[in-house]
Motif scaffolding. Structure first.
Motif, PDB file in Angstrom:
ATOM      1  N   TYR A 241     -16.691  10.093  10.416  1.00 43.54           N
ATOM      2  CA  TYR A 241     -15.519  10.688   8.885  1.00 43.54           C
ATOM      3  C   TYR A 241     -14.387   9.747   8.834  1.00 43.54           C
ATOM      4  O   TYR A 241     -13.982   9.473   7.690  1.00 43.54           O
ATOM      5  N   ALA A 242     -13.756   9.673  10.073  1.00 46.83           N
ATOM      6  CA  ALA A 242     -12.442   8.983   9.826  1.00 46.83           C
ATOM      7  C   ALA A 242     -12.514   7.628   9.417  1.00 46.83           C
ATOM      8  O   ALA A 242     -11.569   6.970   8.664  1.00 46.83           O
ATOM      9  N   GLN A 243     -13.700   6.818   9.750  1.00 48.45           N
ATOM     10  CA  GLN A 243     -13.559   5.677   9.411  1.00 48.45           C
ATOM     11  C   GLN A 243     -14.004   5.350   7.809  1.00 48.45           C
ATOM     12  O   GLN A 243     -13.492   4.683   7.301  1.00 48.45           O
ATOM     13  N   ILE A 244     -14.597   6.320   7.215  1.00 46.13           N
ATOM     14  CA  ILE A 244     -14.850   6.445   5.715  1.00 46.13           C
ATOM     15  C   ILE A 244     -13.601   6.787   4.941  1.00 46.13           C
ATOM     16  O   ILE A 244     -13.138   6.146   4.257  1.00 46.13           O
ATOM     17  N   VAL A 245     -12.845   7.793   5.586  1.00 47.27           N
ATOM     18  CA  VAL A 245     -11.486   8.243   5.032  1.00 47.27           C
ATOM     19  C   VAL A 245     -10.390   6.944   5.149  1.00 47.27           C
ATOM     20  O   VAL A 245      -9.522   6.850   4.164  1.00 47.27           O
ATOM     21  N   ALA A 246     -10.599   6.246   6.292  1.00 47.61           N
ATOM     22  CA  ALA A 246      -9.531   5.186   6.426  1.00 47.61           C
ATOM     23  C   ALA A 246      -9.919   4.034   5.348  1.00 47.61           C
ATOM     24  O   ALA A 246      -8.862   3.405   4.900  1.00 47.61           O
ATOM     25  N   VAL A 247     -10.985   3.669   5.060  1.00 50.16           N
ATOM     26  CA  VAL A 247     -11.294   2.984   3.868  1.00 50.16           C
ATOM     27  C   VAL A 247     -10.649   3.382   2.578  1.00 50.16           C
ATOM     28  O   VAL A 247     -10.162   2.772   1.773  1.00 50.16           O
ATOM     29  N   ALA A 248     -10.953   4.569   2.229  1.00 47.90           N
ATOM     30  CA  ALA A 248     -10.592   5.514   1.126  1.00 47.90           C
ATOM     31  C   ALA A 248      -8.965   5.283   1.096  1.00 47.90           C
ATOM     32  O   ALA A 248      -8.314   4.770  -0.083  1.00 47.90           O
ATOM     33  N   ASN A 249      -8.573   5.698   2.314  1.00 49.16           N
ATOM     34  CA  ASN A 249      -6.963   5.606   2.341  1.00 49.16           C
ATOM     35  C   ASN A 249      -6.322   4.345   2.003  1.00 49.16           C
ATOM     36  O   ASN A 249      -5.282   4.026   1.376  1.00 49.16           O
ATOM     37  N   THR A 250      -7.029   3.397   2.539  1.00 50.17           N
ATOM     38  CA  THR A 250      -6.346   1.966   2.426  1.00 50.17           C
ATOM     39  C   THR A 250      -6.354   1.619   0.957  1.00 50.17           C
ATOM     40  O   THR A 250      -5.569   0.653   0.349  1.00 50.17           O
ATOM     41  N   TYR A 251      -7.695   1.802   0.302  1.00 46.83           N
ATOM     42  CA  TYR A 251      -7.856   1.182  -0.993  1.00 46.83           C
ATOM     43  C   TYR A 251      -7.053   2.070  -1.985  1.00 46.83           C
ATOM     44  O   TYR A 251      -6.223   1.357  -2.888  1.00 46.83           O
ATOM     45  N   VAL A 252      -6.616   3.274  -1.669  1.00 43.39           N
ATOM     46  CA  VAL A 252      -5.937   4.095  -2.514  1.00 43.39           C
ATOM     47  C   VAL A 252      -4.301   3.783  -2.456  1.00 43.39           C
ATOM     48  O   VAL A 252      -3.416   3.617  -3.266  1.00 43.39           O
ATOM     49  N   GLU A 253      -4.123   3.416  -1.177  1.00 45.72           N
ATOM     50  CA  GLU A 253      -2.623   3.146  -0.896  1.00 45.72           C
ATOM     51  C   GLU A 253      -2.304   1.795  -1.420  1.00 45.72           C
ATOM     52  O   GLU A 253      -1.284   1.502  -1.796  1.00 45.72           O
ATOM     53  N   MET A 254      -3.085   0.813  -1.328  1.00 49.00           N
ATOM     54  CA  MET A 254      -2.962  -0.739  -2.090  1.00 49.00           C
ATOM     55  C   MET A 254      -2.964  -0.496  -3.541  1.00 49.00           C
ATOM     56  O   MET A 254      -2.241  -1.397  -4.176  1.00 49.00           O
ATOM     57  N   THR A 255      -3.496   0.369  -4.125  1.00 53.59           N
ATOM     58  CA  THR A 255      -3.337   0.561  -5.779  1.00 53.59           C
ATOM     59  C   THR A 255      -2.108   1.278  -6.204  1.00 53.59           C
ATOM     60  O   THR A 255      -2.045   1.196  -7.151  1.00 53.59           O
ATOM     61  N   SER A 256      -1.516   1.851  -5.097  1.00 52.22           N
ATOM     62  CA  SER A 256      -0.409   2.496  -5.427  1.00 52.22           C
ATOM     63  C   SER A 256       0.577   1.490  -5.879  1.00 52.22           C
ATOM     64  O   SER A 256       0.798   0.477  -5.347  1.00 52.22           O
ATOM     65  N   PRO A 257       1.553   1.876  -6.806  1.00 54.15           N
ATOM     66  CA  PRO A 257       2.557   0.824  -7.227  1.00 54.15           C
ATOM     67  C   PRO A 257       3.683   0.464  -6.201  1.00 54.15           C
ATOM     68  O   PRO A 257       4.091   1.372  -5.581  1.00 54.15           O
ATOM     69  N   ASP A 258       3.919  -0.659  -5.930  1.00 53.27           N
ATOM     70  CA  ASP A 258       4.925  -0.958  -5.000  1.00 53.27           C
ATOM     71  C   ASP A 258       6.295  -1.428  -5.724  1.00 53.27           C
ATOM     72  O   ASP A 258       6.562  -1.920  -6.707  1.00 53.27           O
ATOM     73  N   ASN A 259       7.342  -0.743  -5.305  1.00 47.12           N
ATOM     74  CA  ASN A 259       8.765  -0.976  -6.044  1.00 47.12           C
ATOM     75  C   ASN A 259       8.983  -2.359  -6.156  1.00 47.12           C
ATOM     76  O   ASN A 259       9.822  -2.775  -7.236  1.00 47.12           O
ATOM     77  N   ALA A 260       8.807  -3.306  -5.243  1.00 46.97           N
ATOM     78  CA  ALA A 260       9.140  -4.506  -5.397  1.00 46.97           C
ATOM     79  C   ALA A 260       8.185  -5.597  -6.288  1.00 46.97           C
ATOM     80  O   ALA A 260       8.620  -6.326  -6.998  1.00 46.97           O
ATOM     81  N   LYS A 261       6.752  -5.184  -6.038  1.00 44.80           N
ATOM     82  CA  LYS A 261       5.587  -6.058  -6.584  1.00 44.80           C
ATOM     83  C   LYS A 261       5.024  -5.543  -7.743  1.00 44.80           C
ATOM     84  O   LYS A 261       4.056  -6.175  -8.361  1.00 44.80           O
ATOM     85  N   GLY A 262       4.874  -4.160  -7.951  1.00 42.72           N
ATOM     86  CA  GLY A 262       4.209  -3.373  -8.992  1.00 42.72           C
ATOM     87  C   GLY A 262       2.861  -3.050  -8.561  1.00 42.72           C
ATOM     88  O   GLY A 262       2.769  -3.095  -7.181  1.00 42.72           O
ATOM     89  N   ARG A 263       2.317  -2.956  -9.516  1.00 43.70           N
ATOM     90  CA  ARG A 263       0.894  -2.373  -8.970  1.00 43.70           C
ATOM     91  C   ARG A 263      -0.418  -3.567  -8.959  1.00 43.70           C
ATOM     92  O   ARG A 263      -0.308  -4.322  -9.629  1.00 43.70           O
ATOM     93  N   LEU A 264      -0.948  -3.667  -7.784  1.00 41.88           N
ATOM     94  CA  LEU A 264      -1.995  -4.510  -7.583  1.00 41.88           C
ATOM     95  C   LEU A 264      -3.365  -4.196  -8.466  1.00 41.88           C
ATOM     96  O   LEU A 264      -3.488  -2.932  -8.776  1.00 41.88           O
ATOM     97  N   GLY A 265      -4.013  -5.182  -9.138  1.00 44.45           N
ATOM     98  CA  GLY A 265      -5.208  -4.939  -9.944  1.00 44.45           C
ATOM     99  C   GLY A 265      -6.130  -4.091  -8.867  1.00 44.45           C
ATOM    100  O   GLY A 265      -6.316  -4.554  -7.745  1.00 44.45           O
ATOM    101  N   LEU A 266      -7.236  -3.611  -9.603  1.00 48.24           N
ATOM    102  CA  LEU A 266      -8.399  -2.959  -8.699  1.00 48.24           C
ATOM    103  C   LEU A 266      -9.120  -3.920  -8.144  1.00 48.24           C
ATOM    104  O   LEU A 266      -9.654  -3.767  -6.826  1.00 48.24           O
ATOM    105  N   LEU A 267      -9.377  -5.063  -8.732  1.00 45.59           N
ATOM    106  CA  LEU A 267     -10.533  -6.091  -8.279  1.00 45.59           C
ATOM    107  C   LEU A 267      -9.613  -6.683  -6.963  1.00 45.59           C
ATOM    108  O   LEU A 267     -10.166  -7.205  -6.049  1.00 45.59           O
ATOM    109  N   THR A 268      -8.237  -6.990  -7.086  1.00 43.78           N
ATOM    110  CA  THR A 268      -7.257  -7.534  -6.178  1.00 43.78           C
ATOM    111  C   THR A 268      -7.649  -6.661  -4.894  1.00 43.78           C
ATOM    112  O   THR A 268      -7.866  -7.206  -3.990  1.00 43.78           O
TER     113      THR A 268
END
Length: 347
Positions: A241-268
């Motif tokens: 279960y932790a392996q699944i949540v780790a993937v979801a968490n990583t994906y959501v974290e990467m789609t969150s806007p970064d103050n310096a770089k802005g928001r990455l696109g979903l495909l990226t």
């Protein structure tokens, strides 16, 4: 639809047979529920039942896209507020009411369970302000989908989603200054931030009878190559279960806007997560995420790195992060035009 016994209305009918925890038959399918039946369910410690759709209730499948989006946003905001209450309770008392988690999360899962276009959901979620509360809910919902794509039962998907919903509850024990910090962290701050996994384990263990969500909170930053924290576990030592949540968490974290770089696109982001599936993140969970999301990009609008707006029309099987797109009356094969990439996707 799944309904809490306290929300049953007079005349609701059971869609399935009801059994108690000992496996004894309590009520048959088709039973019309009234006060006596509700009292019986409460005595048998049965919290949720599956009832037939009510005649006066709109079927989600019959809603148009705008109506569905409005319903989704309403439930999203309500569930975020619920998580905020749970978080504040953990902050002040060191634990939370387990029934509140189920009360807030279950209705949201019923909404998204009818929606197969997960990319549209992710785009809709991305329109919300990103904070600790919205992040946790998005991780819980994406964990639900990944679990279903991996073949887990509906009951297991719900438990995995609940673990994802609670994965960051340990941050309630961090200093507010650290929780609200923006910009780079120094080494001391990083060490303190990492403690949220152990804090989460303690809070959930003190709040719930099931220890699995506590393990997920503890292990969601572990990596299969041993590079994660807090214990440096490797693949077979990390709870599935932790392996699944780790993937979801990583994906959501990467789609969150970064103050310096802005928001990455979903495909990226999907490409970056896909690459992490070769060593750090669970390969099966990452493959399931990519395999189910990529076909759903077809028909979506895309912003290209050259400034053009295009429609994705075909996924290149040899390089599905470089699709064939249509710009007005011409086509661009991004697998050939390597200097152009998809920067963002929208509806």
């Amino acid at each position: 639809m799944k309904t809490h016994v306290m929300e049953i209305q007079e005349g609701d009918r059971l869609r399935t047979d009801i059994f108690n925890q000992a496996g004894l038959h309590v009520l048959p399918k088709g039973t019309s529920i009234h006060k006596e039946e509700i009292a019986l369910l409460i005595r048998q410690n049965i919290n949720y039942v599956d009832i037939e759709p009510r005649e006066d209730e709109l079927s989600l499948s019959g809603l148009n896209r705008q109506d569905f989006t409005n319903r989704l946003k309403e439930n999203f905001e309500r569930t975020v507020l619920g998580y905020q209450s749970i978080f504040l309770e953990a902050l002040t008392t060191g634990k939370f009411n387990q029934s509140m988690v189920e009360e807030k999360l279950q209705p949201m899962l019923e909404i998204i369970d009818s929606e197969k276009d997960v990319v549209s959901l992710l785009i809709t979620f991305g329109e919300n302000d990103t904070n600790l509360y919205t992040h946790s809910l998005q991780v819980g919902l994406l964990s639900y989908y990944i679990a279903s794509w991996l073949g887990y039962t509906p009951a297991e998907c719900y438990e995995i989603s609940k673990a994802g919903y609670l994965h960051d509850i340990g941050k309630s024990k961090l200093r507010q200054e650290l929780r609200n910090h923006t910009g780079p962290f120094n080494e001391a701050q990083i060490d303190e931030l990492k403690r949220h996994t152990r804090y989460g384990y303690e809070i959930i263990r003190d709040s719930m009878t099931d220890e699995v969500p506590a393990l997920v909170a503890l292990q969601h930053h572990e990596r299969e190559d041993g590079s994660g924290y807090p214990q440096g576990l490797k693949k077979d030592e990390i709870h599935p279960y932790a392996q699944i949540v780790a993937v979801a968490n990583t994906y959501v974290e990467m789609t969150s806007p970064d103050n310096a770089k802005g928001r990455l696109g979903l495909l990226t982001v999907l490409r970056k997560v896909y690459e992490l599936g070769f060593g750090e993140l669970n390969e099966r969970a990452v493959q399931a995420l990519a395999r189910h999301l990529i076909p759903q990009f077809i028909g979506k609008q895309a912003r290209l790195s050259n400034g053009e707006t295009a429609t994705i029309v075909w996924n290149n099987p040899s390089d599905f992060f470089r699709p064939l797109v249509q710009v007005k009356d011409r086509f661009r094969d991004l697998a050939v035009e390597r200097d152009i990439v998809v920067e963002d996707i929208f509806m």
